[in-house]
Design a protein around this motif. Sequence first.
Motif, PDB file in Angstrom:
ATOM      1  N   GLU A 138       0.847  -1.190   0.000  1.00 16.79           N
ATOM      2  CA  GLU A 138       0.000   0.000   0.000  1.00 16.79           C
ATOM      3  C   GLU A 138       0.878   1.235   0.000  1.00 16.79           C
ATOM      4  O   GLU A 138       2.063   1.182   0.338  1.00 16.79           O
ATOM      5  CB  GLU A 138      -0.966   0.002   1.182  1.00 16.79           C
ATOM      6  CG  GLU A 138      -0.332   0.049   2.537  1.00 16.79           C
ATOM      7  CD  GLU A 138      -1.370   0.002   3.649  1.00 16.79           C
ATOM      8  OE1 GLU A 138      -1.390   0.941   4.465  1.00 16.79           O
ATOM      9  OE2 GLU A 138      -2.145  -0.976   3.710  1.00 16.79           O
ATOM     10  N   GLY A 139       0.268   2.335  -0.405  1.00 13.74           N
ATOM     11  CA  GLY A 139       0.997   3.593  -0.427  1.00 13.74           C
ATOM     12  C   GLY A 139       0.223   4.661  -1.163  1.00 13.74           C
ATOM     13  O   GLY A 139      -0.946   4.468  -1.529  1.00 13.74           O
ATOM     14  N   TYR A 140       0.882   5.779  -1.374  1.00 12.26           N
ATOM     15  CA  TYR A 140       0.298   6.907  -2.094  1.00 12.26           C
ATOM     16  C   TYR A 140       0.912   7.002  -3.483  1.00 12.26           C
ATOM     17  O   TYR A 140       2.128   7.120  -3.624  1.00 12.26           O
ATOM     18  CB  TYR A 140       0.548   8.212  -1.338  1.00 12.26           C
ATOM     19  CG  TYR A 140      -0.407   8.387  -0.184  1.00 12.26           C
ATOM     20  CD1 TYR A 140      -1.632   9.014  -0.377  1.00 12.26           C
ATOM     21  CD2 TYR A 140      -0.096   7.892   1.073  1.00 12.26           C
ATOM     22  CE1 TYR A 140      -2.523   9.146   0.680  1.00 12.26           C
ATOM     23  CE2 TYR A 140      -0.977   8.027   2.131  1.00 12.26           C
ATOM     24  CZ  TYR A 140      -2.190   8.658   1.925  1.00 12.26           C
ATOM     25  OH  TYR A 140      -3.081   8.788   2.967  1.00 12.26           O
ATOM     26  N   ALA A 141       0.044   6.962  -4.495  1.00 12.94           N
ATOM     27  CA  ALA A 141       0.503   7.054  -5.886  1.00 12.94           C
ATOM     28  C   ALA A 141       0.538   8.488  -6.378  1.00 12.94           C
ATOM     29  O   ALA A 141       1.183   8.777  -7.386  1.00 12.94           O
ATOM     30  CB  ALA A 141      -0.403   6.214  -6.787  1.00 12.94           C
ATOM     31  N   ALA A 142      -0.171   9.385  -5.710  1.00 13.46           N
ATOM     32  CA  ALA A 142      -0.173  10.806  -6.063  1.00 13.46           C
ATOM     33  C   ALA A 142      -0.533  11.600  -4.816  1.00 13.46           C
ATOM     34  O   ALA A 142      -1.348  11.162  -4.012  1.00 13.46           O
ATOM     35  CB  ALA A 142      -1.181  11.088  -7.172  1.00 13.46           C
ATOM     36  N   LEU A 143       0.105  12.753  -4.672  1.00 14.97           N
ATOM     37  CA  LEU A 143      -0.202  13.645  -3.562  1.00 14.97           C
ATOM     38  C   LEU A 143      -0.826  14.916  -4.122  1.00 14.97           C
ATOM     39  O   LEU A 143      -0.331  15.479  -5.107  1.00 14.97           O
ATOM     40  CB  LEU A 143       1.063  13.980  -2.781  1.00 14.97           C
ATOM     41  CG  LEU A 143       1.793  12.784  -2.176  1.00 14.97           C
ATOM     42  CD1 LEU A 143       3.054  13.220  -1.466  1.00 14.97           C
ATOM     43  CD2 LEU A 143       0.886  12.021  -1.233  1.00 14.97           C
ATOM     44  N   PHE A 144      -1.892  15.356  -3.504  1.00 13.62           N
ATOM     45  CA  PHE A 144      -2.603  16.535  -3.978  1.00 13.62           C
ATOM     46  C   PHE A 144      -1.836  17.815  -3.652  1.00 13.62           C
ATOM     47  O   PHE A 144      -1.281  17.957  -2.562  1.00 13.62           O
ATOM     48  CB  PHE A 144      -3.999  16.609  -3.361  1.00 13.62           C
ATOM     49  CG  PHE A 144      -4.879  15.449  -3.733  1.00 13.62           C
ATOM     50  CD1 PHE A 144      -4.896  14.947  -5.030  1.00 13.62           C
ATOM     51  CD2 PHE A 144      -5.694  14.857  -2.789  1.00 13.62           C
ATOM     52  CE1 PHE A 144      -5.700  13.885  -5.370  1.00 13.62           C
ATOM     53  CE2 PHE A 144      -6.519  13.792  -3.117  1.00 13.62           C
ATOM     54  CZ  PHE A 144      -6.514  13.310  -4.410  1.00 13.62           C
ATOM     55  N   GLY A 145      -1.809  18.731  -4.633  1.00 15.08           N
ATOM     56  CA  GLY A 145      -1.204  20.037  -4.428  1.00 15.08           C
ATOM     57  C   GLY A 145       0.307  20.057  -4.415  1.00 15.08           C
ATOM     58  O   GLY A 145       0.905  21.085  -4.118  1.00 15.08           O
TER      59      GLY A 145
END
Length: 137
Positions: free
Chosen positions: A4-11
Motif C-alpha cells: 500500500e501507499g500513495y501514488a499521487a499527492l494533492f497540491g
Amino acid sequence: MIIEGYAALFGVADQMHDVVRAGAFAASLTRRAEPLPLLVEHDPRLLAGYWTDTREDARGLWLMGEIRDELPGAARAKRVIARGIDGLSIGFVPIVAHRSGAGRVLSEIELLEVSIVTHPMQPQARLTLAREFSRAA
C-alpha cells in the motif's frame, strides 16, 4: 504480497511541474468496473497484480494492492521491493487540465494503472507498507 501507499499527492508539484488537484481521480474510480492493474515500471508485460482498494483522502490517492504470484511481473515486483525500491507512479490520461507556469494543473484524470517504479515522477509517491502473507490451504 500486500502493498500500500500513495501514488499521487494533492497540491504537490511533480518533476514536470504538474499538480494534481483533490478530486481528480473521483470520476475515474467511480467508472472503473475492473480492478486497477499493478505494473512494474509501466510495462504492460509486467502485470504483477491488482490494486484492490483505491481511494482519495485528504493527502492524495491511496491504494492497497496484492502482488499475485501467478502473474508475469510478480517475481520482478517482489525483487525490486526487496531491494528497497518503493516508488509509485500513475499511468493516466488527463481529462481536464490547464497550463500553470511550467506545468499543468490536473483537475480530472482517467487512471489507467499504477506502477512500482525506481524513479517516481512525484518523489513523495511511495509505498508505505509491503508485507508477505500466506494463504491457508
